[in-house]
Design a protein around this motif. Structure first.
Motif, mmCIF file in Angstrom:
data_model
loop_
_atom_site.group_PDB
_atom_site.id
_atom_site.type_symbol
_atom_site.label_atom_id
_atom_site.label_comp_id
_atom_site.label_asym_id
_atom_site.label_seq_id
_atom_site.Cartn_x
_atom_site.Cartn_y
_atom_site.Cartn_z
ATOM 1 N N ARG A 40 9.105 58.080 5.838
ATOM 2 C CA ARG A 40 9.577 57.894 7.214
ATOM 3 C C ARG A 40 11.087 57.652 7.257
ATOM 4 O O ARG A 40 11.807 58.238 8.091
ATOM 5 N N ILE A 41 11.580 56.822 6.343
ATOM 6 C CA ILE A 41 13.023 56.512 6.308
ATOM 7 C C ILE A 41 13.844 57.763 6.016
ATOM 8 O O ILE A 41 14.863 58.027 6.670
ATOM 9 N N ASP A 42 13.387 58.561 5.040
ATOM 10 C CA ASP A 42 14.118 59.794 4.702
ATOM 11 C C ASP A 42 14.134 60.756 5.886
ATOM 12 O O ASP A 42 15.148 61.391 6.176
ATOM 13 N N GLY A 43 13.005 60.878 6.564
ATOM 14 C CA GLY A 43 12.944 61.756 7.728
ATOM 15 C C GLY A 43 13.870 61.288 8.834
ATOM 16 O O GLY A 43 14.589 62.091 9.445
ATOM 17 N N LEU A 44 13.893 59.966 9.078
ATOM 18 C CA LEU A 44 14.768 59.415 10.116
ATOM 19 C C LEU A 44 16.245 59.581 9.747
ATOM 20 O O LEU A 44 17.085 59.859 10.611
ATOM 21 N N ASN A 45 16.574 59.421 8.480
ATOM 22 C CA ASN A 45 17.968 59.593 8.031
ATOM 23 C C ASN A 45 18.426 61.041 8.201
ATOM 24 O O ASN A 45 19.577 61.305 8.575
ATOM 25 N N ASN A 46 17.529 61.975 7.909
ATOM 26 C CA ASN A 46 17.865 63.388 8.113
ATOM 27 C C ASN A 46 18.105 63.671 9.597
ATOM 28 O O ASN A 46 19.029 64.411 9.966
ATOM 29 N N LYS A 47 17.274 63.088 10.443
ATOM 30 C CA LYS A 47 17.461 63.259 11.884
ATOM 31 C C LYS A 47 18.767 62.603 12.347
ATOM 32 O O LYS A 47 19.455 63.128 13.228
ATOM 33 N N ALA A 84 23.080 56.897 23.052
ATOM 34 C CA ALA A 84 21.846 56.134 23.218
ATOM 35 C C ALA A 84 20.773 56.624 22.249
ATOM 36 O O ALA A 84 20.051 55.825 21.636
ATOM 37 N N SER A 85 20.676 57.946 22.092
ATOM 38 C CA SER A 85 19.698 58.519 21.147
ATOM 39 C C SER A 85 20.023 58.095 19.726
ATOM 40 O O SER A 85 19.125 57.775 18.926
ATOM 41 N N MET A 86 21.301 58.083 19.400
ATOM 42 C CA MET A 86 21.729 57.701 18.058
ATOM 43 C C MET A 86 21.434 56.217 17.800
ATOM 44 O O MET A 86 20.950 55.850 16.726
ATOM 45 N N ASN A 87 21.690 55.363 18.806
ATOM 46 C CA ASN A 87 21.405 53.940 18.657
ATOM 47 C C ASN A 87 19.903 53.686 18.514
ATOM 48 O O ASN A 87 19.471 52.843 17.715
ATOM 49 N N GLY A 88 19.121 54.423 19.313
ATOM 50 C CA GLY A 88 17.677 54.279 19.218
ATOM 51 C C GLY A 88 17.151 54.699 17.853
ATOM 52 O O GLY A 88 16.264 54.053 17.284
ATOM 53 N N LEU A 89 17.709 55.778 17.332
ATOM 54 C CA LEU A 89 17.315 56.269 16.014
ATOM 55 C C LEU A 89 17.709 55.270 14.926
ATOM 56 O O LEU A 89 16.950 55.035 13.976
ATOM 57 N N ILE A 102 15.422 53.314 12.124
ATOM 58 C CA ILE A 102 15.727 53.305 10.685
ATOM 59 C C ILE A 102 15.775 51.867 10.179
ATOM 60 O O ILE A 102 15.193 51.533 9.128
ATOM 61 N N ASP A 103 16.473 50.985 10.928
ATOM 62 C CA ASP A 103 16.580 49.574 10.515
ATOM 63 C C ASP A 103 15.203 48.923 10.446
ATOM 64 O O ASP A 103 14.908 48.151 9.511
ATOM 65 N N LYS A 104 14.366 49.232 11.440
ATOM 66 C CA LYS A 104 13.025 48.649 11.465
ATOM 67 C C LYS A 104 12.204 49.115 10.262
ATOM 68 O O LYS A 104 11.521 48.311 9.605
ATOM 69 N N ALA A 105 12.271 50.407 9.974
ATOM 70 C CA ALA A 105 11.511 50.957 8.846
ATOM 71 C C ALA A 105 12.001 50.381 7.525
ATOM 72 O O ALA A 105 11.201 50.066 6.636
#
Length: 315
Positions: free
Chosen positions: A56-63, A258-263, A267-270
């Motif tokens: 999940r973290i790798d996928g979120l970082n790529n996004k 806002a999208s970047m902050n949400g993403l 990432i921080d949560k994961a």
């Protein structure tokens, strides 16, 4: 592809390269989202494992890599809106003056074109008239020649008949002479008109060439005016639409931020959940925890044995 403890994860960023433009970035983000969803579907919903958290973290970082590009793109667009407005504001007066100067210069070209067309029309008319006159003279000359030949034949027959009087022969001779003179005049007129046609043809050729040059100059001037007017209209539209374009560009920046902050929060949560999971695993696998579990097991066993003995004593 990246391998995390035997689990394969696609890295779209590495495979596709950098795509230009917001449409391309949005399309790339959509692909990444579908890949993350597909990769996460391999794990159980309630499963907790390093592989699941790391996937999940790798996928979120790529996004996030794509999201930052989208954010940067909107900032570039905003800067372009401001820059275009500034340039338009600084140059519109100069462009307006340029349009006026070119339009004024084009008036001279327009006058020259009108004059050249009139000269062309006049030259064509003169040449056509001369050719028509030449044609008429040519027909009259041929007709006069036929009549002269007929009179000569008649005069010869009178003389050869031996029956014509001196007066008749004289009249025939005078008629032939008059016709010959008329024929000669027509020959001279035809020759003169032929020379005139030749002269007018050469003159018409020169007028035609000059008309072509004037037309080319006129067209070039006309195109310059249209191009200048088009640029002026473009600058005017940029200035007129600036409030609307600025608001749109700022909204796009805020949306992507806002999208970047949400993403980033995701990432921080994961990452935090992964740390807590690793901490729990470390504690669970420590020697102290194992010893404590052994003592608990022995305590449970001895407790059961004591209960049995107490029951025997009662019996």
């Amino acid at each position: 592809m990246e391998n995390i403890q035997g689990y394969a994860i696609k890295n779209t960023m590495d495979n596709t390269g950098v795509e230009q433009g917001m449409k391309g970035l949005k399309r790339q983000m959509g692909v990444l989202s579908s890949e993350v969803k597909a990769n996460m579907s391999s794990f159980g919903k309630a499963e907790k494992s390093v592989q699941k958290y790391q996937t999940r973290i790798d996928g979120l970082n790529n996004k996030m890599k794509v999201q930052k590009k989208m954010y940067d793109q909107t900032k570039n667009d905003l800067n372009n809106v401001k820059s275009s407005y500034e340039k338009a504001s600084n140059s519109i007066k100069q462009q307006e003056q340029k349009v006026k100067e070119l339009a004024e210069a084009h008036k001279k070209q327009d006058d020259a074109m009108r004059k050249s067309n009139q000269e062309m029309k006049k030259s064509n008319k003169e040449l056509d008239n001369a050719k028509a006159k030449q044609s008429v003279l040519s027909a009259e000359k041929a007709k006069a020649k036929t009549k002269l030949d007929d009179l000569r034949s008649a005069e010869r027959r009178l003389k050869e008949s031996g029956k014509a009087s001196t007066e008749q022969i004289k009249q025939a001779s005078n008629a032939t002479k008059q016709q010959r003179e008329a024929h000669q005049k027509l020959i001279a007129s035809h020759k003169e008109e032929t020379a005139n046609v030749k002269k007018l043809t050469q003159s018409n050729k020169g007028v035609t060439e000059e008309n072509k040059k004037v037309k080319a100059s006129y067209q070039q001037s006309n195109n310059a005016v249209k191009t200048a007017e088009k640029e002026y209209n473009k600058l005017s539209k940029t200035i007129k639409d600036y409030p609307k374009d600025l608001a749109k560009a700022e909204k796009a920046v805020n949306n992507e931020k806002a999208s970047m902050n949400g993403l980033q929060k995701s990432i921080d949560k994961a990452e935090q959940e992964l740390k807590q999971f690793n901490k729990a695993q470390t504690i669970a696998n420590s020697s102290y925890t194992k010893h404590a579990k052994q003592l608990d097991t022995m305590s449970d066993r001895y407790g059961k044995m004591g209960a049995v003995l107490s029951l025997q004593d009662v019996i």
